[in-house]
Design a protein around this motif. Structure first.
Motif, PDB file in Angstrom:
ATOM      1  N   GLU A   9      73.118  65.848   8.791  1.00 39.50           N
ATOM      2  CA  GLU A   9      72.401  66.590   8.160  1.00 39.50           C
ATOM      3  C   GLU A   9      73.231  67.459   6.985  1.00 39.50           C
ATOM      4  O   GLU A   9      73.006  67.817   6.092  1.00 39.50           O
ATOM      5  N   ASP A  10      74.620  67.552   7.719  1.00 39.33           N
ATOM      6  CA  ASP A  10      75.556  68.360   6.848  1.00 39.33           C
ATOM      7  C   ASP A  10      76.922  68.063   7.268  1.00 39.33           C
ATOM      8  O   ASP A  10      77.325  67.001   8.025  1.00 39.33           O
TER       9      ASP A  10
ATOM     10  N   ALA B  29      75.207  65.817   3.968  1.00 40.74           N
ATOM     11  CA  ALA B  29      74.414  64.910   4.664  1.00 40.74           C
ATOM     12  C   ALA B  29      74.701  63.527   4.504  1.00 40.74           C
ATOM     13  O   ALA B  29      75.055  63.270   2.972  1.00 40.74           O
TER      14      ALA B  29
END
Length: 299
Positions: free
Chosen positions: A183-184, A235
């Protein structure tokens, strides 16, 4: 992949029926990664209501096909009698063996609508003893695939086996095909679970290896699977695939794969003559077929 990027392959355009795809394998400097012989990245494409995927009946020998979609739908029919809609996240696994015929089309209920299509089409070689075996087909729904999370990183094993995880796709040699999503920014060290040869394809986002940043439309081939470690900077969705390579060289002509060039020549003759014993018709899709292309030199 610390000190480990051996080759960066740029995605190149190719046609499949009336649809443009990005071809990743084979490449002149790298004909295979483990048992993986051929990878097409389809789309992403927005098809208008008058545009459809239509790949008429065509043959295969000596390989397994793996179709995996991110978006859209494909209707698969084959000479074994299967008629299945492929939806995102599911796995279509067809083993050609001595010979199979299949078609891939936009489902009827979508043919007059705008739609998206995006996914992978992959060929996996067969062990020499199975190249002329009986064809088979399996469809595995997405819920059956192993999926897990570690330190905020999402993993899915689409095919094959890594340590304590195994997908239900009935593969024929040691291999792995893994989806990884972050997600990151994240650091991932997965080399202790891999084996043989390994390559990475970044679908979205980017990765950093040895201070270099790589994004989409590139296939990164590692020198050594056990050193597979990298960082994502945002992401990111990526795929790792590979496994144990075969000892024998595989030859390819069109949709045919074999370790024996004589087998390829016979397959060419059988398809050109429409030998129904070697390549049966597809029930419900038998009015047309893809003709044998002009002869090319073996690659």
């Amino acid at each position: 992949m610390q000190s480990n990027v051996g080759l960066v392959i740029e995605e190149k355009a190719a046609d499949i029926g009336n649809f443009m795809v990005g071809r990743l394998l084979p490449f002149r400097k790298k004909r295979a990664v483990g048992p993986f012989l051929f990878i097409d990245h389809m789309g992403p494409a927005c098809l208008k209501e008058y545009q459809n995927l239509d790949v008429p009946p065509h043959p295969h020998i000596g390989l397994s096909t793996l179709t995996y979609l991110f978006e859209g739908s494909i209707f698969h029919r084959d000479s074994l009698g299967n008629a299945v809609e492929i939806k995102p996240g599911a796995v279509n696994w067809m083993t050609a063996g001595k010979g199979v015929v299949h078609s891939e089309r936009t489902p009827e209920y979508l043919r007059d609508e705008s739609k998206f299509l995006h996914g992978f089409q992959i060929w996996v070689g067969l062990p020499k003893a199975l190249e002329q075996g009986a064809p088979s087909f399996f469809h595995i729904e997405k819920e059956a695939l192993p999926a897990w999370e570690e330190d905020g990183i999402h993993y899915k094993l689409i095919a094959g086996k890594i340590k304590d995880k195994e997908a239900p796709v009935p593969v024929h040699s040691p291999l792995f095909f893994i989806e990884i999503q972050t997600e990151d920014a994240a650091r991932i060290a997965i080399g202790d679970r891999l084996f043989g040869e390994v390559a990475m394809y970044v679908l979205s986002g980017e990765v950093r290896i040895e201070g270099n940043t790589y994004g989409t439309k590139q296939l990164l081939v590692a020198k050594k699977a056990s050193l597979c470690a990298f960082e994502t900077t945002q992401a990111t969705t990526l795929y790792l695939f590979g496994g144990t390579p075969f000892e024998e060289e595989r030859f390819m002509f069109w949709n045919f794969v074999s370790s024996d060039k004589a087998v390829l020549e016979q397959a060419k003759t059988n398809w050109k003559e429409q030998n129904l014993e070697a390549f049966p018709k597809i029930s419900g899709d038998s009015e047309e077929y893809v003709p044998l292309p002009e002869p090319k030199r073996f690659k």
